[in-house]
Design a protein around this motif. Structure first.
Motif, mmCIF file in Angstrom:
data_model
loop_
_atom_site.group_PDB
_atom_site.id
_atom_site.type_symbol
_atom_site.label_atom_id
_atom_site.label_comp_id
_atom_site.label_asym_id
_atom_site.label_seq_id
_atom_site.Cartn_x
_atom_site.Cartn_y
_atom_site.Cartn_z
ATOM 1 N N ILE A 1 -55.772 71.896 30.145
ATOM 2 C CA ILE A 1 -56.506 70.983 31.021
ATOM 3 C C ILE A 1 -56.207 69.543 30.608
ATOM 4 O O ILE A 1 -55.916 68.690 31.447
ATOM 5 N N GLY A 2 -56.219 69.294 29.279
ATOM 6 C CA GLY A 2 -55.940 67.955 28.765
ATOM 7 C C GLY A 2 -54.568 67.470 29.188
ATOM 8 O O GLY A 2 -54.416 66.347 29.688
ATOM 9 N N LEU A 3 -53.579 68.363 29.033
ATOM 10 C CA LEU A 3 -52.205 67.999 29.397
ATOM 11 C C LEU A 3 -52.101 67.675 30.881
ATOM 12 O O LEU A 3 -51.468 66.698 31.283
ATOM 13 N N LYS A 4 -52.754 68.529 31.684
ATOM 14 C CA LYS A 4 -52.686 68.323 33.134
ATOM 15 C C LYS A 4 -53.313 66.988 33.524
ATOM 16 O O LYS A 4 -52.834 66.306 34.416
ATOM 17 N N ARG A 5 -54.425 66.656 32.823
ATOM 18 C CA ARG A 5 -55.082 65.384 33.143
ATOM 19 C C ARG A 5 -54.179 64.203 32.803
ATOM 20 O O ARG A 5 -54.073 63.261 33.577
ATOM 21 N N LYS A 6 -53.514 64.332 31.650
ATOM 22 C CA LYS A 6 -52.589 63.256 31.259
ATOM 23 C C LYS A 6 -51.496 63.102 32.299
ATOM 24 O O LYS A 6 -51.146 61.999 32.706
ATOM 25 N N LEU A 7 -50.973 64.272 32.720
ATOM 26 C CA LEU A 7 -49.894 64.279 33.709
ATOM 27 C C LEU A 7 -50.375 63.637 35.003
ATOM 28 O O LEU A 7 -49.672 62.850 35.631
ATOM 29 N N ALA A 8 -51.624 63.977 35.380
ATOM 30 C CA ALA A 8 -52.173 63.431 36.609
ATOM 31 C C ALA A 8 -52.328 61.915 36.506
ATOM 32 O O ALA A 8 -52.027 61.182 37.457
ATOM 33 N N ASP A 9 -52.793 61.452 35.324
ATOM 34 C CA ASP A 9 -52.921 60.004 35.113
ATOM 35 C C ASP A 9 -51.572 59.325 35.285
ATOM 36 O O ASP A 9 -51.430 58.327 35.976
ATOM 37 N N TYR A 10 -50.590 59.951 34.649
ATOM 38 C CA TYR A 10 -49.230 59.422 34.700
ATOM 39 C C TYR A 10 -48.746 59.350 36.138
ATOM 40 O O TYR A 10 -48.177 58.359 36.584
ATOM 41 N N THR A 11 -49.036 60.432 36.873
ATOM 42 C CA THR A 11 -48.611 60.477 38.266
ATOM 43 C C THR A 11 -49.287 59.403 39.084
ATOM 44 O O THR A 11 -48.674 58.754 39.922
ATOM 45 N N GLN A 12 -50.609 59.244 38.801
ATOM 46 C CA GLN A 12 -51.315 58.228 39.568
ATOM 47 C C GLN A 12 -50.724 56.853 39.315
ATOM 48 O O GLN A 12 -50.571 56.063 40.243
ATOM 49 N N ASN A 13 -50.353 56.611 38.050
ATOM 50 C CA ASN A 13 -49.698 55.343 37.744
ATOM 51 C C ASN A 13 -48.403 55.219 38.528
ATOM 52 O O ASN A 13 -48.092 54.182 39.089
ATOM 53 N N LEU A 14 -47.678 56.345 38.544
ATOM 54 C CA LEU A 14 -46.410 56.377 39.267
ATOM 55 C C LEU A 14 -46.649 56.104 40.749
ATOM 56 O O LEU A 14 -45.943 55.338 41.384
ATOM 57 N N GLU A 15 -47.729 56.766 41.248
ATOM 58 C CA GLU A 15 -48.069 56.559 42.658
ATOM 59 C C GLU A 15 -48.370 55.095 42.931
ATOM 60 O O GLU A 15 -47.905 54.530 43.921
ATOM 61 N N ARG A 16 -49.154 54.497 42.006
ATOM 62 C CA ARG A 16 -49.501 53.085 42.171
ATOM 63 C C ARG A 16 -48.244 52.229 42.179
ATOM 64 O O ARG A 16 -48.081 51.345 43.004
ATOM 65 N N LEU A 17 -47.354 52.593 41.241
ATOM 66 C CA LEU A 17 -46.104 51.851 41.136
ATOM 67 C C LEU A 17 -45.303 51.970 42.431
ATOM 68 O O LEU A 17 -44.831 50.971 42.988
ATOM 69 N N VAL A 18 -45.217 53.210 42.917
ATOM 70 C CA VAL A 18 -44.470 53.449 44.148
ATOM 71 C C VAL A 18 -45.132 52.701 45.306
ATOM 72 O O VAL A 18 -44.468 52.061 46.118
ATOM 73 N N GLN A 19 -46.487 52.772 45.338
ATOM 74 C CA GLN A 19 -47.232 52.085 46.391
ATOM 75 C C GLN A 19 -46.919 50.590 46.386
ATOM 76 O O GLN A 19 -46.635 49.991 47.410
ATOM 77 N N LYS A 20 -46.938 50.033 45.136
ATOM 78 C CA LYS A 20 -46.698 48.602 44.992
ATOM 79 C C LYS A 20 -45.300 48.257 45.490
ATOM 80 O O LYS A 20 -45.099 47.359 46.303
ATOM 81 N N LYS A 21 -44.350 49.075 44.989
ATOM 82 C CA LYS A 21 -42.958 48.850 45.396
ATOM 83 C C LYS A 21 -42.818 49.018 46.901
ATOM 84 O O LYS A 21 -42.111 48.281 47.574
ATOM 85 N N THR A 22 -43.526 50.041 47.424
ATOM 86 C CA THR A 22 -43.453 50.308 48.853
ATOM 87 C C THR A 22 -43.887 49.088 49.639
ATOM 88 O O THR A 22 -43.223 48.649 50.573
ATOM 89 N N ASP A 23 -45.060 48.574 49.206
ATOM 90 C CA ASP A 23 -45.582 47.393 49.892
ATOM 91 C C ASP A 23 -44.582 46.244 49.847
ATOM 92 O O ASP A 23 -44.324 45.576 50.842
ATOM 93 N N GLU A 24 -44.038 46.053 48.633
ATOM 94 C CA GLU A 24 -43.107 44.943 48.456
ATOM 95 C C GLU A 24 -41.878 45.079 49.340
ATOM 96 O O GLU A 24 -41.358 44.112 49.878
ATOM 97 N N LEU A 25 -41.428 46.330 49.452
ATOM 98 C CA LEU A 25 -40.118 46.520 50.069
ATOM 99 C C LEU A 25 -40.151 46.996 51.504
ATOM 100 O O LEU A 25 -39.123 47.111 52.149
#
Lengths: 123, 498
Positions: free
Chosen positions: B126-150
């Motif tokens: 469960i701990g690992l999955k949560r970390k992975l999910a956090d990481y993904t959300q960051n990735l999503e945010r990053l992609v979202q930001k880039k998406t907006d920019e581009l």
């Protein structure tokens, strides 16, 4: 002397492995006990009613009906609920539902120890 | 979502009141808050009002069994980890549980230490999955930001193309609107086609479809999902679906990002089956050792009494147990050892004769007839002779047991025959072993090659055919079985000649 008291004590061996049944029967016969046997819980219940043993050795892992269920059924029979049960099983830990067994032996077991316990229990 | 659930709460499901009570006490002692349910249906009700991060459930229960409950909970909340409990020897159920993503499997009687270890592993996951999910959300945010920019300069596809993961977008009807290069490499370019059609070859959406969920929840969803690539490989992906929410609060598209986790899944499977094997084998070995003791005791007692017949009996018991222990150890060694295959050029007749030399004494001892159909013209083929030889001998062993059992059960069937055929069929060589033995039902035939499924009850380790199947697969060959109860079984091994 109570009427019908048996001269020789009888032990019911319950195990699904024929080699182990043979082993236990040999140990008990060599020490002057009569024996009967069954290969699973359901069969054991039939033999129990017919042979009225003085002690039961019980394996846990058996096809059809396994040890704990047999034990539960046994405990509900007024006639047999006080029959001593020795669990002889390959499982290391105690099963929660067989709390009233007089002892637990783990396979492979020591025959001397087994006979000692049997003698202490039924003479 | 499972991310927010209390990790110290457990839902405990068992139909037997005494077991439930004792487990609840043990779990409370370990510091968990426990909610109890009597069966799967009750558990689902409890889960729907208050989700849990961990569930401990018995498999065999009335109303709704543990496997059904496992599937339902994984569907409701993929992040929830489920530990299954059942009686010893239910290896088919264990495998079925793992197929449906159970995290752990423990056997009755439940030992507190085992329980604690299982829970700790579930917690770790469960701990690992949560970390992975956090990481993904960051990735999503990053992609979202880039998406907006581009977005304005339409360069998003360039970024998506550089990422080493499958990325694609679908519309509310789940039709593909765009995808990255990696996706095209794996599945081909199919604009406008249903994603389940492309990734799974199915006409209906996948059961755990995160995109569909995301359209409904308007939030990010994740799922473990198996896709079939265009070269027919099945790959496990960890997939996240993120909604593209328009200013009017509708979801116009969902973007799915998926990472190939098949290697992780493979390793996990291997570890699990190894763990299962050690558990089941150690239990079996205790029985075998006791049997060996038994033979020794009977022999010893016979010698004291000078009873020749009993001595013979004791000796037979010991021989039987020794051969079983030997077979079990060889099976384990084969399974655990990773070995290189060394292919050699072989001649079919000589290869077959070596097998016959090994199996003939056993067949004669069991008083069975062996019929041979060897090829007139020599067939040359390449294979690693040792493992292939033992795979075929394993099948012979099964055939002998099946014949002996049939004869024991039906006294009229004394004449039992095993036929060994070696022949060329087009570009393949076939080794076929057929017997007139006890046969298998359709269900047994289906399970014959699964790990730990022993058709011989406690007599087998359940490893023999599993290993045979593995060996043949490593030779790019096929192994087929046809069988009918009380009529007999035919195993056919085909290997390519080139």
């Amino acid at each position: 002397m109570e009427n019908g008291e048996k001269m020789t004590k009888k032990i019911l061996v319950v195990d699904d492995d024929p080699v182990i049944v043979k082993y236990l029967i040999n140990i008990f016969n060599d020490n002057g006990y009569e024996t009967c046997f069954a290969n699973d819980g359901a069969e054991a219940f039939e033999v129990l009613k017919k042979e009225k043993p003085d002690l039961i050795t019980l394996d846990l892992e058996m096809p059809k009906e396994w040890g704990p269920r047999f034990f539960r059924r046994l405990s509900k029979q007024p006639e047999f609920k006080d029959t001593p049960v020795i669990v002889i099983s390959g499982l290391a830990s105690r099963h929660l539902s067989i709390d009233k067994a007089i002892t637990w032996l783990t396979k492979p077991f020591d025959p001397e120890q087994l006979i000692g316990i049997v003698k202490n229990t039924i003479g | 979502m499972a991310q927010d659930l209390d990790i110290n709460e457990i839902l405990l499901v068992d139909d037997e009141e005494d077991i439930r009570d004792v487990l609840a006490i043990a779990l409370t002692d370990l510091g968990y808050r426990v909610t109890m349910a009597e069966n799967g249906l009750e558990a689902i009700k409890a889960f729907e009002t208050h989700p849990f991060s961990m569930v401990l459930t018995d498999i065999k229960m009335p109303v709704m069994d543990g496997i059904e409950l496992l599937k339902k909970i994984k569907h409701l909340s993929p992040g929830t980890e489920i530990i299954m409990i059942t009686g010893h020897g239910d290896m088919d159920l264990a495998i079925e549980s793992f197929r449906n993503q159970a995290v752990e499997f423990i056997t009755k009687p439940v030992d507190v230490n085992t329980l604690e270890t299982a829970i700790n592993r579930a917690k770790e996951k469960i701990g690992l999955k949560r970390k992975l999910a956090d990481y993904t959300q960051n990735l999503e945010r990053l992609v979202q930001k880039k998406t907006d920019e581009l977005k304005s300069v339409r360069e998003i596809s360039a970024i998506m193309d550089t990422l080493p993961m499958v990325i694609f977008c679908v519309n509310p009807k789940l039709r593909l609107t765009s995808c990255n290069t990696f996706f095209k490499e794996q599945f081909g370019d199919h604009p406008g086609v249903f994603c389940h059609r492309i990734c799974k070859g199915k006409e209906i959406p996948c059961e755990a479809c995160p995109a569909l969920k995301s359209f409904i929840s308007k939030q990010s969803e994740q799922a473990e999902i198996t896709y079939t690539t265009r070269d027919h490989r099945e790959i496990s992906f960890l997939a996240w679906a993120s909604p593209v929410v328009e200013p009017d609060d509708t979801v116009s598209e969902v973007m799915v990002m998926a990472i190939d986790v098949s290697r992780v899944v493979d390793i996990e499977d291997h570890l699990k089956s190894l763990g299962l094997m050690i558990g089941s084998v150690s239990h079996g070995i205790k029985g075998l050792l006791t049997g060996l003791d038994g033979g020794l005791y009977v022999l010893d007692s016979a010698l004291k009494k000078q009873d020749q017949d009993q001595a013979q009996e004791g000796l037979e018991m010991m021989k039987l147990m020794t051969s079983k222990i030997r077979k079990m150890i060889l099976d384990i060694l084969f399974y655990t050892k990773k070995r290189e295959f060394i292919k050699e050029n072989l001649a079919a007749t000589q290869f077959a004769k070596e097998i016959i030399r090994t199996v003939k004494p056993k067949i004669q001892a069991a008083n069975l007839t062996l019929t041979l159909n060897l090829p007139q013209e020599e067939i040359k083929f390449t294979a690693d002779p040792d493992p292939l030889n033992s795979a075929i001998i394993n099948i012979f062993d099964n055939a002998i047991d099946a014949c002996v059992e049939n004869r024991e059960r039906f006294p009229s069937k004394q004449d039992q025959i095993i036929t060994f055929t070696v022949r060329r069929i087009n570009h393949e060589i076939e080794f076929a072993i057929s017997d007139t033995g006890i046969g298998m039902t359709a269900q047994e035939t289906k399970q014959a090659f699964t790990l730990f499924h022993s058709g011989k009850g406690k007599k087998g380790t359940g490893l023999g055919l599993f290993i045979a199947d593995k060996v043949i697969a490593q030779h790019q060959g096929t192994i087929d079985v046809t069988s009918e109860p009380n009529k007999g079984t035919r195993f056919s091994i085909c290997l390519p000649l080139v």
